[in-house]
Design a protein around this motif. Structure first.
Motif, short mmCIF file in Angstrom:
data_model
loop_
_atom_site.label_atom_id
_atom_site.label_comp_id
_atom_site.label_asym_id
_atom_site.label_seq_id
_atom_site.Cartn_x
_atom_site.Cartn_y
_atom_site.Cartn_z
N SER A 140 0.83 -1.20 0.00
CA SER A 140 0.00 0.00 0.00
C SER A 140 0.87 1.26 0.00
CB SER A 140 -0.91 -0.02 1.23
OG SER A 140 -1.51 1.23 1.42
N MET A 141 1.87 1.28 0.87
CA MET A 141 2.76 2.45 0.95
C MET A 141 3.58 2.61 -0.33
SD MET A 141 4.06 2.70 4.87
CE MET A 141 4.30 0.97 5.22
N ASP A 142 4.12 1.50 -0.83
CA ASP A 142 4.96 1.56 -2.04
C ASP A 142 4.17 2.02 -3.27
OD1 ASP A 142 7.08 0.71 -0.52
OD2 ASP A 142 7.07 -1.37 -1.28
N SER A 143 2.92 1.62 -3.35
CA SER A 143 2.11 1.97 -4.53
C SER A 143 1.34 3.28 -4.34
CB SER A 143 1.14 0.84 -4.85
OG SER A 143 0.20 0.67 -3.80
N GLY A 144 1.36 3.83 -3.11
CA GLY A 144 0.64 5.08 -2.85
C GLY A 144 -0.87 4.90 -2.86
N THR A 145 -1.34 3.71 -2.52
CA THR A 145 -2.77 3.44 -2.47
C THR A 145 -3.16 3.08 -1.04
OG1 THR A 145 -2.45 1.09 -2.95
CG2 THR A 145 -2.80 2.56 -4.84
N GLY A 146 -4.43 2.96 -0.82
CA GLY A 146 -4.91 2.54 0.49
C GLY A 146 -4.77 1.04 0.66
#
Length: 181
Positions: free
Chosen positions: A162-168
């Motif tokens: 989630s953090m790496d892809s910038g998504t929830g």
């Protein structure tokens, strides 16, 4: 910034208070002469403070308070006899006649309290729906089965993804489910 709605039956009183507040740096978003106008103005804001008199042509201050959204505070400006009724209703009372600095100080205190409440609300994590929880649970199950991970490791993997892809977290879980076929 917390919006301020000024509401008095006499337009000249409302304008004078609005002018006083604006000179003190407050954001007065609306000046009203009826309770219905206050309610309409409050619908346009996420939170605020209503500074008002005791009685309007269409309702009393307590009816207005009951119909305001919970994220609004009220400052009632009235005579001593009228204020005695308002004690204990969660309304800040300011007795007439008022000094300009007193009402500004009171409004400042109320706006600061609104800002603190807003910050506190933003810090609380958003509750997930049952559907979102099911998506996350399914993705963790797939990761546990496919990669021989514990539930905690699968959860950490989803968080990192989630953090790496910038998504929830839910979107990351949906990606895992999508790519797992």
């Amino acid at each position: 910034m917390t919006g301020v709605i000024v509401a008095f039956t006499k337009p000249e009183n409302a304008q004078a208070i609005q002018s006083l507040f604006r000179r003190a740096g407050f954001s007065v978003v609306s000046v009203c002469t009826t309770g219905a106008q206050v309610l309409a103005a409050s619908d346009e804001l996420s939170e605020g403070v209503v500074v008002c008199g005791y009685k309007f042509p269409d309702m009393m201050y307590n009816e207005l308070r009951e119909n305001l959204p919970d994220c609004f505070d009220m400052m009632l400006v009235a005579g001593r006899a009228d204020l005695q009724e308002a004690v204990g209703q969660g309304i800040v009372c300011v007795e007439m006649p008022i000094r300009g600095q007193d009402i500004i100080d009171t409004l400042s205190m109320m706006v600061e309290a609104c800002e603190r409440k807003r910050k506190k609300r933003k810090q609380q994590p958003r509750a997930r729906s049952e559907e979102d929880k099911a998506i996350i649970k399914k993705a963790k199950g797939l990761l546990m089965e496919r990669n021989n991970l514990t539930e905690e490791e699968a959860h950490r993997y989803l968080q990192k993804m989630s953090m790496d892809s910038g998504t929830g977290l839910v979107e990351a879980a949906q990606m895992v489910a999508l790519f797992s076929g």
